[in-house]
Design an enzyme around this catalytic site. Structure first.
Site, PDB file in Angstrom:
ATOM      1  N   ARG A  17      26.717  34.917  39.094  1.00 40.62           N
ATOM      2  CA  ARG A  17      25.619  35.826  38.911  1.00 40.62           C
ATOM      3  C   ARG A  17      24.693  35.614  37.714  1.00 40.62           C
ATOM      4  NH1 ARG A  17      28.634  41.451  39.703  1.00 40.62           N
ATOM      5  NH2 ARG A  17      30.257  40.441  38.563  1.00 40.62           N
ATOM      6  N   CYS A  34      25.710  41.137  33.360  1.00 37.27           N
ATOM      7  CA  CYS A  34      25.385  42.255  32.634  1.00 37.27           C
ATOM      8  C   CYS A  34      24.484  41.974  31.545  1.00 37.27           C
ATOM      9  CB  CYS A  34      26.708  42.616  31.684  1.00 37.27           C
ATOM     10  SG  CYS A  34      28.050  42.581  32.683  1.00 37.27           S
ATOM     11  N   LYS A  87      38.020  43.588  51.354  1.00 32.08           N
ATOM     12  CA  LYS A  87      38.457  43.463  49.877  1.00 32.08           C
ATOM     13  C   LYS A  87      39.948  44.141  49.688  1.00 32.08           C
ATOM     14  CE  LYS A  87      35.656  43.580  45.980  1.00 32.08           C
ATOM     15  NZ  LYS A  87      34.700  44.556  45.131  1.00 32.08           N
ATOM     16  N   ALA A 126      24.553  28.222  20.337  1.00 32.61           N
ATOM     17  CA  ALA A 126      23.302  27.953  20.938  1.00 32.61           C
ATOM     18  C   ALA A 126      23.493  27.223  22.264  1.00 32.61           C
ATOM     19  CB  ALA A 126      22.502  27.053  20.079  1.00 32.61           C
ATOM     20  N   LEU A 137      26.834  33.314  18.177  1.00 28.71           N
ATOM     21  CA  LEU A 137      25.764  32.652  17.650  1.00 28.71           C
ATOM     22  C   LEU A 137      25.953  31.283  18.136  1.00 28.71           C
ATOM     23  CD1 LEU A 137      25.915  33.298  13.809  1.00 28.71           C
ATOM     24  CD2 LEU A 137      24.049  34.022  15.643  1.00 28.71           C
ATOM     25  N   GLY A 144      23.732  34.412  30.685  1.00 32.46           N
ATOM     26  CA  GLY A 144      23.483  34.810  32.196  1.00 32.46           C
ATOM     27  C   GLY A 144      24.578  35.847  32.688  1.00 32.46           C
ATOM     28  N   VAL A 167      35.631  45.080  36.418  1.00 33.78           N
ATOM     29  CA  VAL A 167      36.074  46.188  35.666  1.00 33.78           C
ATOM     30  C   VAL A 167      37.215  47.084  36.335  1.00 33.78           C
ATOM     31  CG1 VAL A 167      35.088  48.180  34.447  1.00 33.78           C
ATOM     32  CG2 VAL A 167      33.896  46.103  34.540  1.00 33.78           C
ATOM     33  N   LYS A 195      29.647  31.278  32.688  1.00 33.09           N
ATOM     34  CA  LYS A 195      30.279  31.042  31.539  1.00 33.09           C
ATOM     35  C   LYS A 195      31.744  30.463  31.659  1.00 33.09           C
ATOM     36  CE  LYS A 195      32.475  35.269  30.140  1.00 33.09           C
ATOM     37  NZ  LYS A 195      32.714  36.341  29.133  1.00 33.09           N
TER      38      LYS A 195
HETATM   39  C1  UGA Z   1      29.164  40.957  28.342  1.00 37.49           C
HETATM   40  C2  UGA Z   1      29.399  41.549  26.791  1.00 37.49           C
HETATM   41  O1  UGA Z   1      29.996  40.636  26.186  1.00 37.49           O
HETATM   42  C3  UGA Z   1      30.674  42.422  27.236  1.00 37.49           C
HETATM   43  O2  UGA Z   1      30.848  43.265  26.026  1.00 37.49           O
HETATM   44  C4  UGA Z   1      30.190  43.644  28.204  1.00 37.49           C
HETATM   45  O3  UGA Z   1      31.468  44.421  28.449  1.00 37.49           O
HETATM   46  C5  UGA Z   1      29.964  42.954  29.671  1.00 37.49           C
HETATM   47  O4  UGA Z   1      28.585  41.992  29.152  1.00 37.49           O
HETATM   48  C6  UGA Z   1      29.384  44.121  30.504  1.00 37.49           C
HETATM   49  O5  UGA Z   1      28.387  44.669  30.288  1.00 37.49           O
HETATM   50  O6  UGA Z   1      30.192  44.358  31.440  1.00 37.49           O
HETATM   51  P1  UGA Z   1      30.120  39.279  29.771  1.00 37.49           P
HETATM   52  O7  UGA Z   1      28.764  39.188  30.855  1.00 37.49           O
HETATM   53  O8  UGA Z   1      31.637  38.917  30.600  1.00 37.49           O
HETATM   54  O9  UGA Z   1      30.156  40.277  28.688  1.00 37.49           O
HETATM   55  O10 UGA Z   1      29.952  37.592  29.205  1.00 37.49           O
HETATM   56  P2  UGA Z   1      29.622  37.360  27.630  1.00 37.49           P
HETATM   57  O11 UGA Z   1      30.950  36.972  26.784  1.00 37.49           O
HETATM   58  O12 UGA Z   1      28.775  38.374  26.872  1.00 37.49           O
HETATM   59  O13 UGA Z   1      28.483  35.990  27.907  1.00 37.49           O
HETATM   60  C7  UGA Z   1      27.434  36.261  28.317  1.00 37.49           C
HETATM   61  C8  UGA Z   1      26.347  34.898  28.457  1.00 37.49           C
HETATM   62  O14 UGA Z   1      26.123  34.529  27.070  1.00 37.49           O
HETATM   63  C9  UGA Z   1      27.114  33.866  28.990  1.00 37.49           C
HETATM   64  O15 UGA Z   1      26.270  33.171  29.957  1.00 37.49           O
HETATM   65  C10 UGA Z   1      27.243  32.761  27.776  1.00 37.49           C
HETATM   66  O16 UGA Z   1      27.509  31.486  28.181  1.00 37.49           O
HETATM   67  C11 UGA Z   1      26.485  33.211  26.897  1.00 37.49           C
HETATM   68  N1  UGA Z   1      26.605  33.304  25.505  1.00 37.49           N
HETATM   69  C12 UGA Z   1      27.553  33.929  24.751  1.00 37.49           C
HETATM   70  C13 UGA Z   1      25.904  32.353  24.578  1.00 37.49           C
HETATM   71  O17 UGA Z   1      25.213  31.366  25.314  1.00 37.49           O
HETATM   72  N2  UGA Z   1      26.320  32.069  23.338  1.00 37.49           N
HETATM   73  C14 UGA Z   1      27.273  32.951  22.641  1.00 37.49           C
HETATM   74  O18 UGA Z   1      27.177  32.627  21.594  1.00 37.49           O
HETATM   75  C15 UGA Z   1      27.889  33.705  23.468  1.00 37.49           C
END
Ligand code: UGA
Length: 405
Positions: free
Chosen positions: A314, A247, A35, A239, A237, A244, A11, A307
């Site tokens: 993490r 956040c 760092k 699946a 949405l 993970g 961030v 992802k």
């Molecule tokens: C998440 C939020 O999406 C951000 O808006 C927020 O700013 C961030 O946390 C934070 O609090 O800093 P992030 O952790 O980068 O962002 O990742 P996401 O894109 O939300 O994905 C999270 C997890 O959900 C991943 O493991 C992904 O594989 C999974 N996921 C996501 C699914 O299984 N299905 C989906 O449809 C979307």
């Protein structure tokens, strides 16, 4: 404008780079001097598409330092330090340390909390330290961070109008809707949003469980059909093996604990967490039912990060799957485009790995794993992220497809 950013993780680094690119002079501070040395030498220790280029492009007005005195003279200071969980409860030590360090250099800048903090934190800090505090929660996604910072869906700013307006000015370039509200509302919006996203994912994962029991059902099509409804929307949405990252798991947990202290039970969020926690068990069970005993099998796992487009592991469900497969006695070899962890056996390319493999499991949604579709594979392919076209495989096993388990 002269701006400080404290905490150079995802961030902080992205905020600093984007704001420098918008013509501000940025002092980016982290207490980790190794760092800082890496950032200063151009060896950026964070994998995030476009970040390195943006930092190098803005070298002139983006300075990295471990010395708080460099923040003297900055008008706005963003605090983007970690807020980890300790026994499920948020730990605000880093935030407090940053605020006292700012105080110690006698800076009267507006302090903007970007870190995720429980409602009431900003106001408490204001009273304890007598500083001007504004809450400006972060909504960027890893892997998409630059775009999300340049064009966020919304900018939320909580605090006294005089200071909130100044912070709003910093983000005006984005042309995104800006909501100015109380600090508490801003802090709540962050938790409620992440909890809602987690709930959406767990909801569709529960539908996926059901689809597996219904001949001719497929969660992909069900989600598509649901997503056309504008009240539901198509995003989040997908699946898979669960959510993970640094956040969603942490924030849902902290929110549940925080609510508990107020005497409220977050029943829906708890259910979302529970569904997520059993994802790995589910996929292992599907694999056992479809390909038999896992012990002794040579399995190629694609992806280890939480992802796509990130090397971050993490709370990675993919990493949890890896350990679960090992525990079952499988011989697992991993391919991941960027993420490398000590102790895990990797191969250099998917093609290199295919010799004498019994099954392939897709654990992270990297687009490049779609190359499997062109390989005419005879072995079972288990798609834990539903990125592949089932038609292209002889033995396709996908989360959320009827599979008789
Ligand atoms: C998440 C939020 O999406 C951000 O808006 C927020 O700013 C961030 O946390 C934070 O609090 O800093 P992030 O952790 O980068 O962002 O990742 P996401 O894109 O939300 O994905 C999270 C997890 O959900 C991943 O493991 C992904 O594989 C999974 N996921 C996501 C699914 O299984 N299905 C989906 O449809 C979307």
């Amino acid at each position: 404008m002269n701006i400080g950013v404290i905490g150079i993780g995802f961030v902080g680094a992205v905020t600093a780079a984007v704001l420098a690119d918008q013509g501000n002079s940025i002092i980016a501070l982290d207490i980790d001097s190794d760092k800082i040395a890496r950032f200063n030498s151009g060896d950026i220790p964070i994998f995030e598409p476009g970040l390195k280029e943006l930092i190098l492009k803005n070298k002139k007005n983006l300075k990295f330092t471990a010395d708080y005195r460099m923040l003297r003279g900055t008008e706005i200071i963003f605090v983007a330090v970690p807020t980890p969980n300790l026994n499920g409860k948020i730990n605000l030590d880093y935030v407090y340390r940053a605020i006292s360090s700012i105080k110690s250099i006698n800076n009267d800048a507006i302090i903007v909390i970007k870190s995720t903090v429980i409602p009431g934190t900003g106001s408490k800090i204001k009273d304890e330290f007598n500083v001007n505090i504004v809450s400006n929660p972060e909504f960027l996604r890893e892997g998409n961070a630059i775009e999300d910072t340049l064009h966020p869906d919304r900018v939320i700013i909580g605090g006294e109008e005089e200071y909130a307006e100044k912070v709003a000015n910093v983000w005006k370039f984005s042309n995104s809707p800006i909501l100015i509200t109380t600090r508490e509302n801003a802090e709540l919006i962050k938790y409620a949003s992440n909890s809602f996203l987690a709930t959406k994912i767990s909801f569709i994962n529960e539908i996926a469980n059901l689809c597996q029991k219904i001949p001719n059902a497929d969660v992909e099509t069900v989600a598509k059909g649901m997503g056309y409804d504008r009240r539901i929307g198509p995003l989040f949405l997908k699946a898979g093996i669960g959510y993970g990252g640094s956040c969603l798991p942490k924030d849902t947990e902290a929110f549940i604990k925080y609510a508990e202290e107020l005497g409220e039970e977050m029943k829906i969020i708890k259910a979302a967490r529970n569904v997520n926690e059993e994802r790995i068990e589910r996929i292992i069970k599907i694999m056992e039912n479809k390909i038999g005993k896992i012990g002794g099998l040579k399995i190629l796992q694609l992806g280890i990060s939480f992802k796509e487009n990130t090397n971050d592991v993490r709370e990675s469900q993919a990493l949890k799957l890896y350990y679960a497969l090992i525990k079952k006695g499988a011989n697992v070899i991993v391919f991941d485009p960027v993420s490398k962890i000590e102790g895990i056996r990797y191969c250099e390319s998917i093609k290199d790995c295919l010799i004498s493999i019994d099954a392939i499991v897709v654990a992270t949604e990297w687009a490049e794993f779609k190359i499997l579709e062109e390989m005419d594979l005879k072995i079972p392919v288990i798609d834990g992220r539903r990125i592949l076209n089932p038609e292209k495989f002889e033995r396709f096993i996908g989360i959320g497809r009827y599979c008789d388990d």
